[in-house]
Design a protein around this motif. Structure first.
Motif, short mmCIF file in Angstrom:
data_model
loop_
_atom_site.label_atom_id
_atom_site.label_comp_id
_atom_site.label_asym_id
_atom_site.label_seq_id
_atom_site.Cartn_x
_atom_site.Cartn_y
_atom_site.Cartn_z
N THR A 268 103.56 -53.01 1.63
CA THR A 268 103.63 -52.54 3.02
C THR A 268 104.82 -53.19 3.71
O THR A 268 105.50 -54.05 3.13
CB THR A 268 102.34 -52.90 3.81
N SER A 269 105.08 -52.79 4.95
CA SER A 269 106.25 -53.32 5.67
C SER A 269 105.98 -54.66 6.35
O SER A 269 106.90 -55.23 6.94
CB SER A 269 106.71 -52.31 6.72
N VAL A 270 104.74 -55.15 6.31
CA VAL A 270 104.42 -56.40 7.02
C VAL A 270 105.15 -57.58 6.36
O VAL A 270 105.26 -57.62 5.14
CB VAL A 270 102.89 -56.69 6.94
N VAL A 271 105.63 -58.52 7.16
CA VAL A 271 106.23 -59.71 6.57
C VAL A 271 105.33 -60.93 6.79
O VAL A 271 104.75 -61.08 7.86
CB VAL A 271 107.65 -60.01 7.09
N LEU A 272 105.25 -61.76 5.75
CA LEU A 272 104.31 -62.90 5.75
C LEU A 272 105.03 -64.17 5.30
O LEU A 272 106.05 -64.09 4.62
CB LEU A 272 103.19 -62.62 4.73
N PHE B 209 90.03 -62.41 5.70
CA PHE B 209 90.09 -63.34 4.56
C PHE B 209 89.44 -62.70 3.33
O PHE B 209 89.78 -63.02 2.20
CB PHE B 209 89.39 -64.66 4.92
N ARG B 210 88.52 -61.78 3.57
CA ARG B 210 87.80 -61.15 2.46
C ARG B 210 88.40 -59.79 2.09
O ARG B 210 88.63 -59.51 0.92
CB ARG B 210 86.33 -60.98 2.83
N TYR B 211 88.66 -58.96 3.09
CA TYR B 211 89.09 -57.59 2.81
C TYR B 211 90.58 -57.36 3.05
O TYR B 211 91.07 -56.26 2.84
CB TYR B 211 88.30 -56.60 3.68
N GLY B 212 91.27 -58.37 3.55
CA GLY B 212 92.66 -58.15 3.95
C GLY B 212 92.69 -57.52 5.34
O GLY B 212 91.64 -57.21 5.92
N PRO B 213 93.89 -57.33 5.88
CA PRO B 213 94.01 -56.74 7.22
C PRO B 213 93.63 -55.26 7.16
O PRO B 213 93.39 -54.71 6.08
CB PRO B 213 95.49 -56.91 7.54
N GLN B 214 93.64 -54.59 8.30
CA GLN B 214 93.30 -53.16 8.31
C GLN B 214 94.25 -52.36 7.42
O GLN B 214 93.85 -51.37 6.82
CB GLN B 214 93.32 -52.66 9.75
N LEU C 23 97.50 -50.08 12.67
CA LEU C 23 98.03 -49.90 11.31
C LEU C 23 99.55 -50.05 11.28
O LEU C 23 100.14 -50.35 10.24
CB LEU C 23 97.63 -48.54 10.73
N SER C 24 100.20 -49.84 12.43
CA SER C 24 101.65 -50.01 12.48
C SER C 24 102.02 -51.49 12.52
O SER C 24 103.20 -51.85 12.40
CB SER C 24 102.24 -49.31 13.72
N ASN C 25 101.02 -52.36 12.74
CA ASN C 25 101.28 -53.81 12.75
C ASN C 25 100.60 -54.49 11.55
O ASN C 25 101.26 -54.97 10.67
CB ASN C 25 100.80 -54.40 14.08
N ALA C 26 99.29 -54.53 11.54
CA ALA C 26 98.51 -55.07 10.41
C ALA C 26 97.01 -54.90 10.73
O ALA C 26 96.29 -54.27 9.98
CB ALA C 26 98.81 -56.54 10.14
N GLY C 27 96.57 -55.46 11.88
CA GLY C 27 95.17 -55.38 12.25
C GLY C 27 94.39 -56.53 11.62
O GLY C 27 93.92 -56.42 10.49
#
Ligand code: FAD
Length: 511
Positions: free
Chosen positions: A413-417, A167-172, A157-161
């Motif tokens: 969230t803090s994830v960058v895309l 593709f359907r539910y998003g990352p963790q 969860l500190s990264n993304a998972g």
């Protein structure tokens, strides 16, 4: 107290020192001898021994340790999940490392008034344990996974998972509704979209910078009994990406799709580790290269799919359903491989690869892995140069490449895309024997740099996943100016002395 820790350094090998430290901290849990585990990780390229490796029994212990560190001028605290980072991210050089697995296997399945079912799990729980207990005790399972499950809830969860369900539910990180977090000030908060939302979204994908996740509420759904696991071979990258993108977007028009969509590139060679023999799923199946067109290049592609079903489904209806989903796809018809297995076996599939790699000494060798997100607009160029030229001989392990959808990720969230709706995860999971039997880790790291530099030079829309940088300038570039400002603001608010997760090397400890 800090005098006590200093004393612990010199006496650390004595049981007395260890138990006294635990008592002085007033911990329910324990302080371990150095061990060595806390100064190592899966990457096997960095080693920073900590001052102490602490086994907290719960959030109160975590808070106590953080508060003690805050009283010193230089101590840092790293939460260590299962240490499956590559570049020392879970280490604390002469700091305090918390063994999050010691928080125990707390797991409670709850049905909310609105019918939503979730598991309340410890931040230090391994996903494989969450899976086994949710399925065997409740017939339920989380919706979004990683490929490999000996990772902790707080670590992913500190990264993304990310895996083939994203593709359907998003990352963790898109599949948790609430967290319990200990901040860098040693305060314990519950947080969610509605309550302490800045901390909630900050901690998700936050690289451990804002708080230590001690509990998480993970969304569940009914677990299927069985999975049909399928691999389809492609010779042309364009055909592969067209079909992969079709499968991850088909549900938008109300269409049906597979329950899992991934893909990988592999060498057109007879190397068992990363060539044609690595593709069949059943030992009885073989990959006959005679089915490949003569024009095939050095790299081939494989779509990896899974279809869930129940024990009560008739075999013919499973076949019909799968064939309908496969209809119109442009793979090499003779190079389709499949196997049926239980849902739990499917999700634990990488565990078998782990056992194999352990037996032949590759698991404990250095792992200079590279993970990135590359926008749809740049993936064909990436294929032409990176897969077909730089990596044309393979990497001794999987080269994952499959599409994901930005709209399934929460940008709070803090994830960058990357910017585009469709982007590809590329994971170079290098698995070679240790040098001199295999290539040196330095050379492989240099090859990773060559790939990153190529993407940068060409102006690709890309981001590193599980990022690792040496300077704050690089981190700023990684986040981009708006997200960097938000990241810095969150840091000031939740960990102003920069005590947490020093191994990420983003901020320096404030004396
Ligand atoms: P650690 O490596 O121990 O920690 C990672 C970071 O998170 C550190 O900065 C640490 O301080 C911080 N941290 C750990 N626990 C907490 C917590 N409770 N609260 C706050 N911060 C914390 N990733 C994917 O997305 N998909 C995959 O399919 C996938 N497969 C993998 C397969 C293998 C074999 C390996 C080695 C890694 C894989 N990963 C995958 C990467 C993995 O998700 C990350 O490396 C993750 O960080 C590992 O979890 P961990 O529990 O070992 O965390």
């Amino acid at each position: 107290m800090i005098a006590y820790l200093e004393c612990f350094v010199s006496e650390s090998r004595h049981d007395d020192g260890v138990s006294s430290l635990s008592k002085a901290l007033g911990l329910q849990g324990t302080v371990a001898d150095f061990g060595g585990e806390a100064g190592r990780d899966f990457g096997g390229m960095k080693s920073f021994p900590p001052l102490a490796f602490i086994r907290p029994a719960g959030a109160d212990d975590v808070a106590r340790v953080v508060k003690e560190a805050a009283r010193s001028s230089n101590l840092t605290v790293a939460a260590r999940g299962n240490g499956h980072s590559i570049n020392g991210q879970a280490m604390a050089d002469r700091g305090l490392v918390l063994d999050m697995r010691s928080l125990g296997e707390h797991l409670r399945v709850v049905r909310a008034i609105d019918g939503t079912v979730y598991a309340d799990v410890s931040g230090g729980a391994l996903w494989e344990d969450v899976l086994k207990r949710c399925v065997s005790e409740h017939g339920m399972a989380p919706r979004s996974w990683t490929d490999y499950l000996s990772l902790t809830v707080g670590g992913t969860l500190s990264n993304a998972g990310v895996s083939g369900q994203a593709f359907r539910y998003g990352p963790q990180t898109s599949n948790v509704t609430e967290l319990e977090v200990v901040t860098g000030k040693g305060e314990i908060f519950n947080c969610s979209e509605k309550e302490n939302s800045e901390l909630f979204f900050g901690a998700l994908g936050g690289l451990g910078q804002f708080g230590i996740i001690t509990k998480a509420k993970v969304l569940l759904q009914p677990a299927p009994d069985m999975v049909r696991w399928i691999r389809l071979v492609y010779t042309e990258f364009d055909d592969f990406t067209r079909d992969a993108e079709l499968l991850v977007t088909r549900q938008d028009d109300g269409g049906d799709s597979f329950d899992y969509v991934e893909g990988f590139a592999f060498a057109n060679s007879d190397n068992p580790a990363d060539g044609r023999p690595s593709v069949p799923l059943d030992p009885q199946e073989t990959f006959d290269p005679a089915h490949l067109p003569r024009t095939s290049g050095p790299i081939l592609y494989c779509l990896e799919l899974a279809h869930h079903y129940r024990n009560t489904d008739r075999p013919s209806s499973v076949d019909t359903g799968v064939n309908r989903l496969l209809g119109g796809l442009g793979f090499v018809e003779e190079l389709k491989f499949q196997v049926d297995l239980t849902y739990v076996e499917f999700l634990l599939r990488v565990k078998r690869a782990e056992e194999h790699a352990k037996a032949n000494g590759i698991w404990d060798a250095p792992h200079p892995w590279l993970n990135m997100f590359v926008s749809k607009s740049d993936i064909a160029d990436f294929d032409r140069t990176v897969f077909k030229k730089i990596l044309k001989d393979g990497i001794g392990g999987p080269m994952l490449v499959y599409p994901l959808r930005r709209s399934k990720w929460d940008t709070r969230t803090s994830v960058v895309l990357p910017e585009s709706e469709i982007f590809y995860i590329v994971a170079l999971l290098r698995s070679t024997p240790p040098y001199p039997k295999g290539p040196s880790a330095e050379n492989l790291v240099a090859q990773n740099q060559e790939i990153i530099q190529y993407c940068t030079r060409k102006g690709f829309d890309f981001k590193l996943y599980l990022p690792h940088y040496r300077s704050q300038e690089d981190w700023k570039r990684h986040f981009g100016s708006d997200q960097w400002s938000r990241f810095v603001e969150r840091k000031k608010c939740f960990d102003p002395m920069a005590i947490l997760a020093p191994g990420q090397k983003i901020f320096s400890r404030v004396p």
